[in-house]
Design a protein around this motif. Structure first.
Motif, short mmCIF file in Angstrom:
data_model
loop_
_atom_site.label_atom_id
_atom_site.label_comp_id
_atom_site.label_asym_id
_atom_site.label_seq_id
_atom_site.Cartn_x
_atom_site.Cartn_y
_atom_site.Cartn_z
N ILE A 322 105.92 53.20 53.05
CA ILE A 322 104.53 53.51 53.36
C ILE A 322 103.91 54.37 52.26
O ILE A 322 102.77 54.16 51.86
CB ILE A 322 104.44 54.24 54.73
N VAL A 323 104.70 55.32 51.76
CA VAL A 323 104.24 56.16 50.66
C VAL A 323 103.96 55.32 49.42
O VAL A 323 102.93 55.49 48.75
CB VAL A 323 105.28 57.25 50.35
N ASP A 324 104.86 54.38 49.11
CA ASP A 324 104.68 53.51 47.94
C ASP A 324 103.36 52.74 48.02
O ASP A 324 102.62 52.63 47.03
CB ASP A 324 105.84 52.51 47.84
N ALA A 325 103.06 52.20 49.20
CA ALA A 325 101.82 51.45 49.39
C ALA A 325 100.61 52.37 49.21
O ALA A 325 99.60 51.98 48.61
CB ALA A 325 101.80 50.81 50.77
N GLY A 326 100.72 53.60 49.71
CA GLY A 326 99.64 54.56 49.57
C GLY A 326 99.39 54.93 48.11
O GLY A 326 98.23 55.05 47.68
N VAL A 327 100.46 55.10 47.35
CA VAL A 327 100.33 55.44 45.93
C VAL A 327 99.66 54.30 45.17
O VAL A 327 98.76 54.52 44.36
CB VAL A 327 101.71 55.74 45.32
N GLN A 328 100.09 53.08 45.44
CA GLN A 328 99.50 51.92 44.77
C GLN A 328 98.01 51.82 45.05
O GLN A 328 97.21 51.55 44.14
CB GLN A 328 100.22 50.64 45.22
N SER A 329 97.63 52.06 46.31
CA SER A 329 96.22 52.00 46.67
C SER A 329 95.41 53.09 45.99
O SER A 329 94.31 52.86 45.49
CB SER A 329 96.08 52.13 48.20
N PHE A 330 95.97 54.31 45.93
CA PHE A 330 95.26 55.42 45.29
C PHE A 330 95.08 55.17 43.79
O PHE A 330 93.99 55.42 43.24
CB PHE A 330 96.02 56.72 45.52
N MET A 331 96.12 54.69 43.12
CA MET A 331 96.01 54.46 41.69
C MET A 331 95.03 53.32 41.39
O MET A 331 94.34 53.34 40.36
CB MET A 331 97.39 54.15 41.10
N HIS A 332 94.95 52.33 42.28
CA HIS A 332 93.96 51.27 42.13
C HIS A 332 92.55 51.87 42.22
O HIS A 332 91.65 51.50 41.45
CB HIS A 332 94.16 50.20 43.20
N TRP A 333 92.37 52.80 43.15
CA TRP A 333 91.08 53.48 43.29
C TRP A 333 90.76 54.27 42.03
O TRP A 333 89.61 54.26 41.55
CB TRP A 333 91.11 54.40 44.50
N ILE A 334 91.76 54.96 41.46
CA ILE A 334 91.57 55.72 40.22
C ILE A 334 91.13 54.79 39.09
O ILE A 334 90.20 55.10 38.33
CB ILE A 334 92.87 56.45 39.82
N ASP A 335 91.80 53.63 38.98
CA ASP A 335 91.45 52.66 37.93
C ASP A 335 90.01 52.18 38.09
O ASP A 335 89.27 52.03 37.11
CB ASP A 335 92.41 51.47 37.96
#
Length: 418
Positions: A322-335
């Protein structure tokens, strides 16, 4: 946008070092203002608990070393000492850490929920200090959402042993019958309330609350049918209690070696059980060397609280996913955030072109020109303005430039409808 965090916790730094970097909630806004003034005014938040102190920042560029130098200065240690006991994380690793902390995956008590409330307090303090911007707001809101999903979708917190429960378990190892024990709680905060609740479940002989302000102490004592006493009376009455649990925000020890020695003498050296949950310490470290005292700190409780964690590895794996999915989503938002200025420029340019063509069309209509011809001219004018840059690149003399322009134009303008 750059994101970074710098911190120390129960796994990287000893208790006395952590005590140098412990901040009360009312100290956080001023501390954040000082941090931002010493750097290039990044977004900033500060999480400070008995087990960790962490600085989260976001800005145009990473400033990890400057943050470490500032933190070392605040704590009165050399940067080399702090570097040896700290961790510095950037971007996706910083986000992953925040999500794991909020979810209780990085806690001494695996899955404990208290840290989530402490992180929310830190966010509120950062907001009050005017230090929280869009990026850190997103980071923390997403960490709270990840923590909620971890708690509802996994059994990470099932059967966990809290610090408070661990204290009761250790007391039970020393005293055969906790129903015959007199317990003194020093402080009246959340941790003391949790400890008092666990001890009260064992129906001790007597409960007392010693606190700086009697009003708050009376409120807590009334819940457990106990008495309240002033901190100033503690040295004279310490001998009355078999167990002492302390957790205050004091920056200096409030129970000294001499007071405990006098209490033991009055008790004819009957054993005393003491738990110091404060960072910095509430009870002088030298007390631990006394023969008839069993003193435990937050670090001493680590082995106790970890005994129930081995059976929850499956839940940990689920939580990490769940954490991994959250990190991926946040970094996509940053990009995506990196494209915002360009998108704004494109919109502004398009609005300028549109305004010019509409003004021209209105002028033509006012002159009595045919509506169809005016609309035709308007659409042609907009089209020419939109394609002017692309056409100019295609006419460029340099072959490589023409090829790049050709590929881009085909990608953006000649894609087939799906």
């Amino acid at each position: 946008m750059a994101v970074w965090t710098l911190g120390i916790n129960h796994t990287t730094a000893p208790l006395d070092l952590r005590g140098r970097f412990a901040f009360a909630v009312d100290q956080i806004p001023g501390t954040l203002r000082a941090l931002r003034e010493s750097l290039s005014r990044p977004e900033a938040a500060l999480v400070s608990t008995c087990n960790r102190t962490e600085i989260y920042c976001a800005g145009d560029r990473h400033q990890v070393e400057h943050t470490l130098d500032w933190m070392a200065h605040i704590g009165g240690v050399s940067p080399q000492v702090l570097r040896a006991h700290s961790y510095a994380l950037q971007d996706d690793l910083a986000a992953r850490h925040a999500f794991r902390v909020a979810s209780g995956l990085d806690s001494m008590v695996l899955g404990e929920p208290q840290i989530l409330g402490q992180m929310k307090d830190a966010v509120r303090a950062a907001e009050e200090a005017g230090a929280l911007g869009t990026t850190l707001s997103q980071l923390f809101q997403r960490s709270f959402a990840v923590a909620k999903e971890v708690r509802t979708s996994t059994e990470i917190g099932a059967h966990s042993i809290s610090m408070a429960a661990a204290a009761v378990r250790l007391a039970g190892n020393l005293f055969e019958d906790l129903g015959k024990v007199k317990v003194l709680f020093v402080g009246a905060g959340e941790m003391i309330e949790l400890c008092a609740t666990h001890f009260a479940a064992k129906s001790p002989k007597h409960i007392a609350i010693a606190n700086r302000t009697l009003e708050r102490g009376e409120k807590l004592a009334s819940r457990f049918g106990g008495e309240v006493m002033r901190l100033a009376d503690l040295p004279d009455r310490l001998h009355e209690f078999d167990a002492v649990v302390s957790c205050t925000a004091s920056t200096l020890p409030i129970i000294g070696l001499g007071a405990v020695e006098r209490a033991l003498k009055k008790r004819r050296h009957r054993p005393m059980f003491m738990v110091d949950l404060a960072v910095p310490r509430d009870i002088e470290l030298e007390v631990k060397a006394l023969e008839d005292v069993y003193l435990y700190t937050v670090d001493d409780l680590a082995n106790v609280v970890q005994t129930a964690q081995a059976n929850r590895q499956a839940a940990v794996a689920q939580a990490e996913a769940i954490v991994d999915a959250g990190v991926q989503s946040f970094m996509h938002w940053i990009d995506q955030r990196a494209s915002v200025p360009l998108i704004q420029q494109l919109n502004a340019q398009a609005d300028e072109w549109r305004a010019l063509e509409i003004a021209r069309a209105r002028k033509a209509l006012a002159q009595g020109k045919d509506v169809d011809s005016v609309l035709e001219a308007l659409s042609r004018g907009l089209t020419q303005k939109m394609l002017h840059g692309a056409m100019a690149e295609l006419r460029a003399a340099e072959p490589q430039a023409r090829e790049r322009a050709s590929n881009a134009i085909q990608h953006f303008f000649l894609r087939s409808e799906r």
